[in-house]
Design a protein around this motif. Sequence first.
Motif, short mmCIF file in Angstrom:
data_model
loop_
_atom_site.label_atom_id
_atom_site.label_comp_id
_atom_site.label_asym_id
_atom_site.label_seq_id
_atom_site.Cartn_x
_atom_site.Cartn_y
_atom_site.Cartn_z
N ASN A 41 45.48 39.77 39.03
CA ASN A 41 44.61 38.81 38.37
C ASN A 41 44.92 37.43 38.93
N VAL A 42 43.89 36.59 39.04
CA VAL A 42 44.06 35.28 39.67
C VAL A 42 43.51 34.20 38.75
N SER A 43 44.25 33.12 38.62
CA SER A 43 43.77 31.96 37.87
C SER A 43 43.94 30.71 38.72
N MET A 44 42.95 29.83 38.65
CA MET A 44 43.02 28.52 39.31
C MET A 44 43.33 27.51 38.22
N VAL A 45 44.49 26.86 38.32
CA VAL A 45 45.04 26.07 37.22
C VAL A 45 45.07 24.59 37.58
N ARG A 46 44.51 23.80 36.69
CA ARG A 46 44.54 22.34 36.84
C ARG A 46 45.24 21.76 35.62
N VAL A 47 46.34 21.03 35.84
CA VAL A 47 47.09 20.41 34.75
C VAL A 47 46.42 19.09 34.39
N LEU A 48 46.06 18.94 33.12
CA LEU A 48 45.40 17.72 32.65
C LEU A 48 46.38 16.74 32.03
N ASP A 49 47.32 17.25 31.22
CA ASP A 49 48.38 16.41 30.67
C ASP A 49 49.52 17.34 30.25
N ARG A 50 50.51 16.82 29.54
CA ARG A 50 51.71 17.60 29.24
C ARG A 50 51.47 18.76 28.28
N HIS A 51 50.30 18.81 27.66
CA HIS A 51 50.01 19.91 26.74
C HIS A 51 48.64 20.53 26.97
N THR A 52 48.02 20.27 28.13
CA THR A 52 46.66 20.75 28.37
C THR A 52 46.48 21.18 29.81
N ILE A 53 45.88 22.37 30.00
CA ILE A 53 45.49 22.82 31.33
C ILE A 53 44.04 23.28 31.29
N GLU A 54 43.44 23.29 32.46
CA GLU A 54 42.08 23.80 32.64
C GLU A 54 42.16 24.95 33.63
N VAL A 55 41.49 26.07 33.33
CA VAL A 55 41.68 27.28 34.13
C VAL A 55 40.35 27.96 34.41
N ALA A 56 40.21 28.46 35.65
CA ALA A 56 39.11 29.35 36.03
C ALA A 56 39.73 30.71 36.38
N PHE A 57 39.02 31.79 36.07
CA PHE A 57 39.60 33.13 36.15
C PHE A 57 38.83 34.04 37.10
N TYR A 58 39.61 34.84 37.83
CA TYR A 58 39.06 35.91 38.66
C TYR A 58 39.91 37.14 38.39
N GLU A 59 39.37 38.07 37.61
CA GLU A 59 40.19 39.17 37.10
C GLU A 59 40.11 40.40 37.99
N ARG A 60 41.26 41.03 38.16
CA ARG A 60 41.36 42.26 38.93
C ARG A 60 40.42 43.31 38.34
N GLY A 61 39.50 43.80 39.16
CA GLY A 61 38.60 44.86 38.72
C GLY A 61 37.35 44.38 38.01
N ALA A 62 37.24 43.08 37.73
CA ALA A 62 36.06 42.56 37.01
C ALA A 62 35.44 41.35 37.70
N GLY A 63 36.21 40.65 38.55
CA GLY A 63 35.69 39.45 39.19
C GLY A 63 35.79 38.24 38.27
N GLU A 64 34.89 37.29 38.47
CA GLU A 64 34.92 36.07 37.66
C GLU A 64 34.63 36.39 36.19
N THR A 65 35.45 35.87 35.30
CA THR A 65 35.19 35.97 33.86
C THR A 65 35.28 34.57 33.26
N ARG A 66 34.60 34.38 32.14
CA ARG A 66 34.55 33.05 31.55
C ARG A 66 35.81 32.70 30.77
N SER A 67 36.61 33.70 30.44
CA SER A 67 37.94 33.45 29.90
C SER A 67 38.77 34.70 30.11
N SER A 68 40.06 34.59 29.88
CA SER A 68 40.98 35.72 30.01
C SER A 68 42.20 35.44 29.15
N GLY A 69 42.57 36.40 28.31
CA GLY A 69 43.74 36.21 27.47
C GLY A 69 45.03 36.29 28.26
#
Length: 265
Positions: free
Chosen positions: A182-210
């Motif tokens: 599974n792959v996530s593209m992670v952008r750190v916004l501040d010390r308690h917040t990140i922004e993430v885009a997901f590309y899941e193994r076997g499913a491709g792009e998903t709008r979120s991932s636990g």
Amino acid sequence: MTEIPFAKLHGQENDFIVSWARESPQTNWPELARRICARTTGIGADGWMLLWPQIGGLRTQLFNSDGSEAEISGNGTRCAAAFALIKRAGTPPVVTITTAAGRKSLRLISQQDYRFMFEMDMGTPHLEELRATLHLNDRDWDATILNVGNPQCAIFVEQLPEDWRAIAAQAEAHPRFPHRSNVSMVRVLDRHTIEVAFYERGAGETRSSGTGSTGAATAAILRGEVQSPVEIRTPAGTLTLRWDESVFLTGPAELIGEGKYYIDL
């Protein structure tokens, strides 16, 4: 013609079809998963989850939309917990779900009709490499490689690149990951917040991932870039994570509908 009863749920727009195993054909589940998850000719979902009732909860087996089997889905396990409560196969406030990645406990925080909010014990991540360099799409990328019940590759970026899907697809199938990742593209916004885009193994792009959110947030904590608790902003909304002795992820699950899938075997 065979009928497969199902319910469809989503966890932060990560959607799953769930069926009782006893009501499903007892053969060729990978092919059935591909067909039932197809967006135009099936019901359409990121995965198909088979369920077995147990005292106090469920046992699950999860297939991705391409038919491959996954150890666990964080969003999907919340959906299984919601299904258990709807079908009275679980006892609130804590539902126990046995997955291929072990037993998971989910604490019900709130319920309104068929909308649920759970805090799920995700366990403790296993770090494989804190700072790995992966050559993807003709560039080098800074990644953290870890396992949170399934393999995760968290790639840290200052801005989400336009070609991120191609980068993530190459990362999923990189030789470093013989069973894909599974792959996530992670952008750190501040010390308690990140922004993430997901590309899941076997499913491709998903709008979120636990599990993707868990991997991204714990990777950022391990790198010293954020501190617990962490707000994870996904294209579908926000999940929250805290790391005490274990990692806990809070997010929603909602029943969309129920029906029967008709398939010619």
